[in-house]
Design an enzyme around this catalytic site. Structure first.
Site, PDB file in Angstrom:
ATOM      1  N   GLU A 103       0.641  -1.078   0.018  1.00  0.00           N
ATOM      2  CA  GLU A 103       0.015  -0.123  -0.130  1.00  0.00           C
ATOM      3  C   GLU A 103       0.757   1.146   0.038  1.00  0.00           C
ATOM      4  O   GLU A 103       1.919   1.224   0.322  1.00  0.00           O
ATOM      5  CB  GLU A 103      -0.918  -0.015   1.152  1.00  0.00           C
ATOM      6  CG  GLU A 103      -1.959  -0.787   1.306  1.00  0.00           C
ATOM      7  CD  GLU A 103      -2.607  -0.801   2.715  1.00  0.00           C
ATOM      8  OE1 GLU A 103      -2.838   0.395   3.258  1.00  0.00           O
ATOM      9  OE2 GLU A 103      -3.113  -1.923   3.171  1.00  0.00           O
ATOM     10  N   CYS A 116       3.235   8.573   1.265  1.00  0.00           N
ATOM     11  CA  CYS A 116       3.553   7.507   2.380  1.00  0.00           C
ATOM     12  C   CYS A 116       3.935   6.258   1.499  1.00  0.00           C
ATOM     13  O   CYS A 116       2.951   5.604   1.059  1.00  0.00           O
ATOM     14  CB  CYS A 116       2.447   7.641   3.398  1.00  0.00           C
ATOM     15  SG  CYS A 116       2.694   6.333   4.498  1.00  0.00           S
ATOM     16  N   CYS A 123       4.665  -7.092   7.851  1.00  0.00           N
ATOM     17  CA  CYS A 123       5.547  -6.662   8.927  1.00  0.00           C
ATOM     18  C   CYS A 123       5.614  -7.689  10.098  1.00  0.00           C
ATOM     19  O   CYS A 123       4.916  -8.558  10.487  1.00  0.00           O
ATOM     20  CB  CYS A 123       5.108  -5.404   9.475  1.00  0.00           C
ATOM     21  SG  CYS A 123       6.174  -4.414  10.795  1.00  0.00           S
ATOM     22  N   CYS A 127       2.934  -4.971  16.422  1.00  0.00           N
ATOM     23  CA  CYS A 127       2.148  -3.987  17.380  1.00  0.00           C
ATOM     24  C   CYS A 127       0.913  -4.346  17.501  1.00  0.00           C
ATOM     25  O   CYS A 127       0.486  -4.443  16.311  1.00  0.00           O
ATOM     26  CB  CYS A 127       2.585  -2.427  16.688  1.00  0.00           C
ATOM     27  SG  CYS A 127       4.325  -1.994  16.597  1.00  0.00           S
ATOM     28  N   CYS A 130      -1.784  -2.370  15.151  1.00  0.00           N
ATOM     29  CA  CYS A 130      -1.599  -2.245  13.705  1.00  0.00           C
ATOM     30  C   CYS A 130      -1.924  -3.362  12.806  1.00  0.00           C
ATOM     31  O   CYS A 130      -1.596  -4.233  13.262  1.00  0.00           O
ATOM     32  CB  CYS A 130      -0.077  -1.697  13.490  1.00  0.00           C
ATOM     33  SG  CYS A 130       0.510  -1.634  11.914  1.00  0.00           S
ATOM     34  N   SER A 202       9.903   6.361   9.629  1.00  0.00           N
ATOM     35  CA  SER A 202       9.354   6.176  11.019  1.00  0.00           C
ATOM     36  C   SER A 202       9.816   4.930  11.653  1.00  0.00           C
ATOM     37  O   SER A 202       9.573   3.522  10.697  1.00  0.00           O
ATOM     38  CB  SER A 202       7.960   6.364  11.085  1.00  0.00           C
ATOM     39  OG  SER A 202       6.968   6.042  12.093  1.00  0.00           O
ATOM     40  N   SER A 225       8.217   5.505  17.049  1.00  0.00           N
ATOM     41  CA  SER A 225       6.887   5.196  17.570  1.00  0.00           C
ATOM     42  C   SER A 225       7.018   4.945  18.897  1.00  0.00           C
ATOM     43  O   SER A 225       7.380   3.686  18.971  1.00  0.00           O
ATOM     44  CB  SER A 225       6.476   4.078  16.755  1.00  0.00           C
ATOM     45  OG  SER A 225       6.262   4.607  15.359  1.00  0.00           O
ATOM     46  N   HIS A 227       4.450   5.610  21.722  1.00  0.00           N
ATOM     47  CA  HIS A 227       3.108   5.155  22.198  1.00  0.00           C
ATOM     48  C   HIS A 227       2.901   4.745  23.461  1.00  0.00           C
ATOM     49  O   HIS A 227       1.950   4.434  24.165  1.00  0.00           O
ATOM     50  CB  HIS A 227       2.606   3.951  21.317  1.00  0.00           C
ATOM     51  CG  HIS A 227       2.839   4.101  19.661  1.00  0.00           C
ATOM     52  ND1 HIS A 227       2.401   5.236  19.259  1.00  0.00           N
ATOM     53  CD2 HIS A 227       2.932   3.399  18.844  1.00  0.00           C
ATOM     54  CE1 HIS A 227       2.769   5.114  18.110  1.00  0.00           C
ATOM     55  NE2 HIS A 227       3.089   3.766  17.764  1.00  0.00           N
ATOM     56  N   CYS A 344      -2.741   1.831   8.533  1.00  0.00           N
ATOM     57  CA  CYS A 344      -1.994   1.218   8.001  1.00  0.00           C
ATOM     58  C   CYS A 344      -2.254  -0.321   7.577  1.00  0.00           C
ATOM     59  O   CYS A 344      -2.579  -0.938   8.411  1.00  0.00           O
ATOM     60  CB  CYS A 344      -0.661   1.179   8.804  1.00  0.00           C
ATOM     61  SG  CYS A 344       0.263   2.661   9.155  1.00  0.00           S
TER      62      CYS A 344
HETATM   63  N1  SAH Z   1       7.071   0.435  11.466  1.00  0.00           N
HETATM   64  C1  SAH Z   1       7.217   1.744  11.491  1.00  0.00           C
HETATM   65  C2  SAH Z   1       6.693   2.514  10.264  1.00  0.00           C
HETATM   66  C3  SAH Z   1       4.945   2.049  10.026  1.00  0.00           C
HETATM   67  S1  SAH Z   1       3.681   2.409  11.114  1.00  0.00           S
HETATM   68  C4  SAH Z   1       6.801   2.350  12.710  1.00  0.00           C
HETATM   69  O1  SAH Z   1       6.301   1.475  13.845  1.00  0.00           O
HETATM   70  O2  SAH Z   1       7.103   3.484  13.189  1.00  0.00           O
HETATM   71  C5  SAH Z   1       3.587   4.219  10.904  1.00  0.00           C
HETATM   72  C6  SAH Z   1       2.989   4.840  12.269  1.00  0.00           C
HETATM   73  O3  SAH Z   1       1.629   4.475  12.295  1.00  0.00           O
HETATM   74  C7  SAH Z   1       3.569   4.189  13.477  1.00  0.00           C
HETATM   75  O4  SAH Z   1       3.758   5.386  14.492  1.00  0.00           O
HETATM   76  C8  SAH Z   1       2.536   3.233  13.909  1.00  0.00           C
HETATM   77  O5  SAH Z   1       2.749   3.064  15.301  1.00  0.00           O
HETATM   78  C9  SAH Z   1       1.329   4.035  13.673  1.00  0.00           C
HETATM   79  N2  SAH Z   1       0.125   3.218  13.591  1.00  0.00           N
HETATM   80  C10 SAH Z   1      -0.065   1.930  13.116  1.00  0.00           C
HETATM   81  N3  SAH Z   1      -1.379   1.422  13.220  1.00  0.00           N
HETATM   82  C11 SAH Z   1      -1.919   2.562  13.897  1.00  0.00           C
HETATM   83  C12 SAH Z   1      -3.642   2.838  14.056  1.00  0.00           C
HETATM   84  N4  SAH Z   1      -4.313   1.672  13.836  1.00  0.00           N
HETATM   85  N5  SAH Z   1      -3.883   3.791  14.641  1.00  0.00           N
HETATM   86  C13 SAH Z   1      -2.873   4.872  14.650  1.00  0.00           C
HETATM   87  N6  SAH Z   1      -1.478   4.666  14.294  1.00  0.00           N
HETATM   88  C14 SAH Z   1      -1.304   3.511  14.004  1.00  0.00           C
END
Ligand code: SAH
Length: 356
Positions: A103, A116, A123, A127, A130, A202, A225, A227, A344
């Site tokens: 994507e 983006c 992946c 997380c 995600c 990121s 990230s 969180h 994502c």
């Molecule tokens: N792997 C990298 C980049 C991809 S995710 C990373 O972890 O940063 C890009 C951003 O979107 C990250 O900050 C991730 O934590 C966030 N993200 C993923 N799923 C999400 C969701 N459902 N709601 C909000 N942010 C999310």
């Protein structure tokens, strides 16, 4: 010497779009062609964004045929395209030459257009909030495949692209070598010539790779990230936190800032009842204050497989206020593309036909 001879010596498909200028020149001259052919080929691929060697009209026909026969050109097939009626955000699902799906998203901002991109197919970071990680990691993307997401969107939309964020599916620092090569190609003055300052990478926080990236001396923005502001909480939502503590992460961030002079951004997805309390805000403020980091708050994008929900907007503003009282620079991520599969990995996940 023709390309055939070189190909037999090396391998059967050459990924020419991942070559930097020096590598492409070596490749072309080894094939017995003059050096300026490499300059022309590079310009066609990275500046004029030719969709196929057929468009490279100033190259000899025999060379174009050889390129088509022996080199992979990393063109992506567009499988799906969603255009938001709310804000013009466009989400693309592309198939790689081996049918792997990724994507990419096109977004319009006041400061320019941003793309983006995904850095991996799936992946493996896991997380919990995600969608990209739901189907695991299939493979990493080549530099050419990351570039081609930007190039394809430029061709399809006809819009100028000034910013790129590596925030789609995948963990960029889990695909380190290819990522760095991609960044150098994208910002090459003989290519698309994007400003390094307009690129954000990121990461979920792979500490040794953050240090490696600092030493590359790129002027890109690194977004972490985070969180959660304690190890205990972070481990509940991000498996990578089992490997690296927040203290180790903060050390790596400090090193990154000292080495590159670039401030880090902390990304913080607010999840109702999980990381949105007043105490969370206090702890986060201290971390950001110490690191001199900017905070980007993202009300979590609900993914139905995960069951997390976002806090009410007034709770988001209250959280922001608390941080600002500590003098922290905070922004709330503008929500774009809510009417299309915004979060994502959602579009790809749906196309894989996984129930849920
Ligand atoms: N792997 C990298 C980049 C991809 S995710 C990373 O972890 O940063 C890009 C951003 O979107 C990250 O900050 C991730 O934590 C966030 N993200 C993923 N799923 C999400 C969701 N459902 N709601 C909000 N942010 C999310």
């Amino acid at each position: 010497m023709s390309f055939d001879t070189v190909i037999i010596k090396i391998m059967d498909q050459i990924d020419i779009k991942s070559f930097n200028k020096e590598e492409l020149t070596a490749f072309v001259t080894q094939a017995g062609l003059p050096k300026f052919r490499a300059d022309q080929l590079y310009q066609w691929m990275h500046q004029k964004l030719a969709a196929s060697p057929d468009e490279m009209t100033n190259l000899p026909a025999a060379m174009r045929e050889d390129l088509k026969r022996h080199c992979s050109y990393a063109t992506l097939r567009m499988i799906d395209r969603q255009i938001s009626r709310l804000d013009g955000t466009q989400k693309f699902l592309f198939a790689m030459p081996d049918d792997a799906l990724v994507e990419s998203v096109f977004m319009k901002y006041r400061f320019g257009n941003s793309v983006c991109i995904s850095s991996q197919v799936g992946c493996r970071m896991g997380c919990r909030f995600c969608a990209s990680t739901l189907d695991g990691l299939q493979r990493s993307l080549l530099p050419s495949e990351m570039l081609e997401q930007v190039y394809s969107i430029r061709r399809i939309t006809g819009e100028k692209i000034s910013h790129v964020v590596v925030m789609g599916t995948g963990e960029p620092l889990d695909n380190y070598e290819n990522l760095v090569k991609f960044l150098r190609l994208l910002t090459d003055e003989n290519g698309m010539n994007l400003s390094q300052r307009n690129i954000t990478v990121s990461t979920c926080g792979i500490v040794p790779r953050i240090r490696d990236l600092a030493r590359e001396k790129l002027s890109i923005t690194l977004a972490l990230s985070l969180h959660a502001a304690t190890d205990e909480k972070r481990r509940e939502i991000m498996p990578v936190a089992q490997r690296y503590t927040i203290a180790e992460l903060m050390d790596a961030c400090r090193y990154y800032f000292e080495t590159t002079g670039r401030r880090i951004t902390f990304e913080y997805s607010l999840i109702a009842g999980v990381n949105d309390s007043a105490q969370d805000a206090e702890q986060l403020a201290h971390l950001a204050g110490d690191a001199g980091a900017h905070i980007n708050l993202i009300p979590v994008n609900p993914v139905k497989e995960r069951g997390y929900v976002q806090p009410a907007m007034d709770a988001v503003y209250a959280f922001q206020n608390k941080l600002e009282k500590h003098g922290i620079n905070v922004s709330i991520r503008r929500v774009l593309g809510r009417d299309i599969d915004g979060a994502c990995g959602q579009l790809r996940h749906r196309h894989l036909g996984v129930p849920g």
